[in-house]
Design an enzyme around this catalytic site. Structure first.
Site, PDB file in Angstrom:
ATOM      1  N   CYS D  17       5.890   0.741   5.326  1.00 41.36           N
ATOM      2  CA  CYS D  17       6.586  -0.335   4.654  1.00 41.36           C
ATOM      3  C   CYS D  17       4.742  -1.316   4.340  1.00 41.36           C
ATOM      4  CB  CYS D  17       6.982  -1.351   5.786  1.00 41.36           C
ATOM      5  SG  CYS D  17       8.646  -0.882   5.750  1.00 41.36           S
ATOM      6  N   GLY D  45       6.260  -0.261  -0.685  1.00 41.95           N
ATOM      7  CA  GLY D  45       7.740  -0.628  -0.121  1.00 41.95           C
ATOM      8  C   GLY D  45       8.268  -0.528  -0.887  1.00 41.95           C
ATOM      9  N   ASN D 121       5.534  -2.366  10.011  1.00 41.27           N
ATOM     10  CA  ASN D 121       5.676  -0.727   9.393  1.00 41.27           C
ATOM     11  C   ASN D 121       5.424  -0.123  10.412  1.00 41.27           C
ATOM     12  OD1 ASN D 121       4.674   0.786   7.478  1.00 41.27           O
ATOM     13  ND2 ASN D 121       2.821   0.336   8.049  1.00 41.27           N
ATOM     14  N   GLY D 122       6.479   1.048  10.486  1.00 36.11           N
ATOM     15  CA  GLY D 122       5.686   1.861  11.232  1.00 36.11           C
ATOM     16  C   GLY D 122       7.750   2.686  11.864  1.00 36.11           C
ATOM     17  N   TYR D 261      -2.242  10.897   1.075  1.00 38.76           N
ATOM     18  CA  TYR D 261      -1.062  10.430  -0.354  1.00 38.76           C
ATOM     19  C   TYR D 261      -0.764   8.777  -0.198  1.00 38.76           C
ATOM     20  CZ  TYR D 261       3.234   9.760  -2.594  1.00 38.76           C
ATOM     21  OH  TYR D 261       4.112   9.400  -2.987  1.00 38.76           O
TER      22      TYR D 261
END
Lengths: 476, 476, 476, 476
Positions: D17, D45, D121-122, D261
């Protein structure tokens, strides 16, 4: 939301578009293939998308809507299409304020051959005249697009045969057009006598395809056969018998701006790879303009190829100077006041590590209004570039296009009222050079007389002032 | 969702609709008034709604979409309309499977008088013939609605003047039509020579209004002036000068089914209150059919008025037997298997306390297929009604309508293949009686020859078998 | 559009709603039945609709959204629900500005019994206090609805068993609540100890149903068994074993306004037909108020029944004076300036023929703000009524409701600051009379002490000033 | 459509995210800035987007929905946000089948500090355990996302102060998390003790910003100050006073896959430019693997940088081998049967002119399942590449990620069950080499122990088998 509302711009121009047509001996999920073909042509038009298929003699099923291909169609929408052996598709360019589903294509209508459908890329400059004439004859029109006029004209003249109708209609049309037409169990493709707009022919295990660019044929796992010739009308019947005839007055003047900016770099137009043309432009820039700089970069996406060409010849190392947000799309809100001045940052970010304290050559494909170039130069300086030398991989854009490319009018084109030196100052670059016309022409693999180069030199292939677009020309 | 996809029913019939037009000397929020006018006409069409306004000489702004008036338009959509002094609006009837935005009205087009717009209620029975003829002459059509053909015809003939075009077009049209036309800074209203469809004229502090029913004029706080006469063409120019002319062959045959079912009970058509006509039908039923019962009730909504009339004359106490769900609307899913047999319960519930152990007279406006009547009778019995005597406030519906009312074909109409006794048995009533034609005619304030009564007696005002709808007639 | 945006009204009150729950031994298309049940309860809430089903032990599938039942759900949405043997549904009342999907119900959550779901009709007046206490204990809440607090409380106390949790939670709740709860393969229905909100039990070939009103059970072709008793908790397990227990402090005080206005006339609440209660009110008005008039009419829809009752007793002929637009729905734009004064005409039209030159008695169920009554009286006079005598089939509404009916605060209630005579003058009627409380109570088949009559007489069944709603009461 | 329906995946994992938070001394169009910040983070996201702003003490206004940032928000939606001095935003990764608006973020709730909001995020690997424990304590949860659990925990422990609550909550959380929290007129940002997820701090003329990546800060024309440190909690109050504290157990193990990436190449994470890291990987590949080839190319977009690095060191000319369709987005239909085998062509096309008869080195960032690599190799061969040598700019991906990157389980990862030689054969390359770990680590500017490299070597920074994700590990 507002884009769904219908502004009634009286005679708005039709912009850049992409078209596709497929015919097969077998009934199949034609809409799916058209969908993926249109998806490959998405760069040619992000405003609306449409697919029409002929599902029994003289019946057509279609769906079209404002939006990107994958917004307009989903699994359910595609599943609703009948299996069929012929269909056409269209994507339309987005211009502010003209979003209107009645202007979406293909145009589907009841005519002499039952249900018919037409998809068009280009711009007919005598369209208003034809429209007015037909209105005087009692015809009515329900949209502001050229395609409806083309459809009416084809139908009007196809009393004896569809082929005759297409030919007679095209003899009257003045301007740029690539067409796919579906009627009478046939698929017809047409490229105007100047071959202004690209249109190519492909084969997929026997099925016949037409598309604006080869990238669409590639994406469908089909084989590119050839480009249509100037003025060529290809009629494919239900047995896949193909027959070509030609519109009179053939005189190739293909749009050179397709190579500069419009087409996808992996497409091949009239025998020349777009990628190679752009690369060659960069090489020529290097031969012409030897600049004492540390690095060379291109403005993504189209000018990166040219920057590589420059690097190869000049030996100046290529670097990436700018990163482009991959989600820049069709709709976008205005930035808030605090961001407006720096709005280019929403789209582009500097790769600071590559440019800091560097003397930079930046290559772009063209300069239209000049405002974006100015912001990019500033962005690079803000991120540490010591010098920014701008090279443009095409000549000065100084004249409006009347053949379907949505450019500004002459007074908005910075090249229309400023010379190179003034432009350089306006965009804040340390130096600015444009690729001369002869080089561009050579890079595109042809002779000057093979191309329409009007946006650069005003050499319109048609006496523009004879038509109602002439008023712009007189202002030059 | 699926309704947005485009079924290509070749020559589908146009169904019942509602139209409105307003012209003012001042520019104002015209779209708002049209919105509320259409809202009052919502019962005449729930499939799509549209509004078109003329905002400068020869320019039209419009918006139309599938859905109810308050689904199609919201504050933002209405605010997008320019202030203007003329506009027209349309609501269209919902028939399964023919939902298609290209068939929505008004039809807006470019023609001899710049941007023009037409809204139509009715059905043109020689429409296919005209369409075919025009196609042979080279015209194209983009929808399957009569209105587009009417628009093309008006335009075709309006070379000298809009008025002449309207008149010549109407002389050719065979069938039912009420039209509002906006072009050349004028508002034109037309009622066909048989006055099959209603259309009335109103005044709102000097503004001139046309609407399918008086209830729309009432809702706009305006004054009803009069109905248009058979074959009357009223042209109102920008100075609100009104001029009437007449289509030849005037011969009043107004649709009697408007009184029976279609119109709102608070409307007045051709000088007769719909409410009064329905009430009168009930009174006549009481005079004709003296039934030994405890109570009388009506099927909501339209037959309740008749039941009251019955009660007044017969002395049988009126009661409410059925409660109708007020949210029955445009779209509806199929009930699950377990409910299918009793699907009428979704719409109607019995007021058990009023009917238990009662011998009940139930009045309905008409019987079309008979299936709903059967379920209602059963519902009443299940809730304790000892006897259910059915009275119908109109004659047996036995013939299809070709003038815009969406009725079944003859083989689906229970009155088309069963006699009264058989119908009584089929619906499970203890007795069944229909109102004779002469009574209905009298209740509607006219003479038999003033009305189209074809759905009841097959006496079509036009020799149907001459037209392509003839094939149905031959089956009689 | 804007209604989807989320206004964060801190502690907004929950309004009138409708609930349903079904449990079966077999897996079936449960969502379809819930859909039709909710459709029958649509009048109780037009803002949002939701359905939740338990599809395997401890799993729940749900869908809820702003809109009417048939806008929220379509065939595809229903088909996505798994076949199952248990489900609940909810419709929520529309109040301006509070449309927010997080406030839609059922509330579905992960708790002690896996996935659980709760649907609630009513208003918990100590909700803020409980919420604050739970927040102090570390709980969080994501919506502003009582139902989330109820859900949290039930879960908190159901450590040992769901039944215990429901009971303990309810012992704490002060206010009005009808609940259906789905958890642990059980369906639980609860009616508050005062039985303020209706809730009834039905049987459909062995399946067990709960619904706010009997009309929902009728519409599903099921049989009404009985109303839940005050404070009754009915637990139905997966074998359809039913077990009742009771919340302490039972003291019936059912909402009398359900009979006056809220419930559908074909429903039966606590043994009394709503239709009969309304009819009886009309009869009593006739006994009390003998008015020298020509005709009597009711304001549609709810007061028409009372007007008939009046007519029966008084002998004054019943007529329809007003016609109501059947498409009045959830969303509606503001009328343009020119219509604002006469906005009632959008909703109601006079049946002119019935009232012209008549001395009219008009019955309405209640007067809340008085503005609509004033416009109706004016509308009738404008259409020729010589006199308009208003009768109200309930006492003066003078006090706000704290139990889930969205009424104005006292200063907005015309009965809160004007006496009968003043109200009569304000609405412009020739005379005005209200039904006395004892009559209303009698018509509703009970004793005064069986009902909550607070909106009429301020006799709140709970000491309101103890709670944070008390501030309103102090203003009386 | 179906994505709006609610799949009830019991304990689904949260994926990659992007988050952002801004606090200012002045009230301003905060939502606009958050919008553009989220737009810069869109690559992190594409499933849903949301913005929440605190508009007065303890009040929050928010809007969140499924879709891309510019699909979720338009001018109207943003204009509805109040001017304010604090707000947070979130974009969520798209995983098939888990689209559900209740799982969208920020999570907004009523808690100890009034209205609070959290964006995350995570992935919290002990999330289920915490959730179960809280449920046992009587809490309820309404979504399946970690963020709701984090929100509940923070609130639970913030009895004395928000700061204490955040700290205590974080001490319990095991896993990866970057958080922005808005409550009590403060903006709090947290980076987990291993600094697994990136989070940086920026300044815009005094305003303070937090964002997942520096590219978001750049796009807002703000200045990047620094990355948050492992375990750092930064609290900014309404006077923009900033205070840092630290979660115990700090031990940097930043996700190395961000460089490989996930991150945008123009971002800088923990002092290292992502672009430089990728370029360096390419250079190292060149030093390690000297391949006799004519040209080197990268798979767009991320591996192109590495290919350039390879070219610089090896002298093998860089060319573009593949063109990527720029409209590959969030939703996509399945290709028809005839295209399925060649589906990669929808996304990528070969630049034939550059590869024909060439021995090609192709660099990709990683290989996950191997199927795409196989298709790419085939595509290149079909377009004339004589040899295709594959180089991967990272080690073999062989282990699933439990910290928020949506990778396949071990049995789906081709590196999980095949060795290099087998993979080479499977993808049909002439040769295949991976970058060794030590090189990748060096390119990313750190030491092995500074990074989480678990997806490559299974060296999880947390004893995974202690948690319920352990079952996957045991299969290794």
């Amino acid at each position: 939301m507002k884009s769904i509302l219908l502004p009634q711009n009286e005679f708005e121009r039709q912009e850049e578009c992409g078209i596709i047509g497929i015919i097969s001996k077998e009934k199949k999920e034609m809409a799916h293939d058209l969908y993926f073909g249109l998806f490959a042509l998405q760069h040619r038009g992000q405003e609306s998308a449409g697919i029409a298929v002929a599902y029994e003699p003289r019946k057509v099923y279609y769906y079209k809507k404002m939006g990107l291909v994958n917004e307009v169609f989903n699994e359910d929408k595609l599943a609703a299409f009948p299996d069929t052996n012929c269909g056409i598709g269209h994507v339309r360019y987005s211009t502010t304020g003209s979003s209107n589903v009645v202007n979406a294509q293909p145009v589907v209508f009841y005519g002499r051959w039952g249900r018919m459908a037409v998809a068009h890329n280009g711009n007919i400059i005598n369209c208003d005249a034809i429209k007015s004439r037909l209105i005087k004859q009692g015809h009515i029109f329900q949209s502001s697009i050229d395609s409806e006029v083309i459809a009416a004209l084809i139908n009007l003249y196809s009393e004896n045969s569809l082929e005759e109708g297409v030919k007679r209609a095209c003899e009257e049309l003045v301007g740029a057009y690539a067409l796919v037409i579906m009627a009478d169990n046939k698929l017809v493709a047409v490229r105007d006598p100047m071959a202004l707009k690209p249109l190519c022919l492909g084969d997929k295990k026997g099925d016949i395809l037409f598309a604006s660019e080869t990238c669409a044929i590639d994406s469908l796992d089909a084989t590119v056969i050839r480009d249509l010739k100037p003025g060529e009308i290809v009629v494919v019947d239900e047995n896949l018998q193909m027959h070509s005839s030609f519109i009179s007055g053939v005189n190739r003047r293909s749009c050179i701006f397709e190579y500069v900016y419009l087409a996808r770099s992996d497409s091949k137009i009239d025998g020349v790879n777009v990628y190679d043309a752009r690369y060659e432009c960069g090489k020529m820039l290097a031969q012409l303009f030897k600049i004492d700089a540390d690095v060379v970069a291109g403005v993504p996406d189209s000018a990166i190829v040219s920057a590589r060409g420059y690097s190869e010849v000049s030996g100046v190392p290529y670097i990436d100077a700018l990163s482009k947000n991959r989600y820049i799309g069709r709709t976008f809100i205005q930035p808030s006041q605090s961001l407006r001045e720096n709005s280019v940052k929403i789209k582009l970010n500097a790769i600071r590590g590559n440019i800091k304290n560097k003397r930079l050559i930046l290559i772009d494909d063209s300069i239209v209004r000049g405002t974006t170039s100015r912001k990019i130069v500033q962005l690079l300086r803000d991120n540490g570039a010591k010098e920014v030398h701008m090279l443009i991989a095409s000549p000065v854009v100084a004249f409006p296009c009347f053949f379907g490319v949505d450019m500004e009018s002459k007074d908005k084109l910075i090249g229309g009222y400023k010379n190179e030196q003034e432009i350089c100052k306006a965009i804040g670059a340390d130096s600015l050079h444009y690729l001369p016309m002869d080089c561009l022409v050579k890079a595109c693999g042809g002779k000057k007389e093979d191309f329409c180069t009007a946006c650069f030199d005003g050499d319109y292939p048609i006496p523009i002032d004879k038509y109602n677009c002439g008023k712009f020309v007189l202002e030059i």
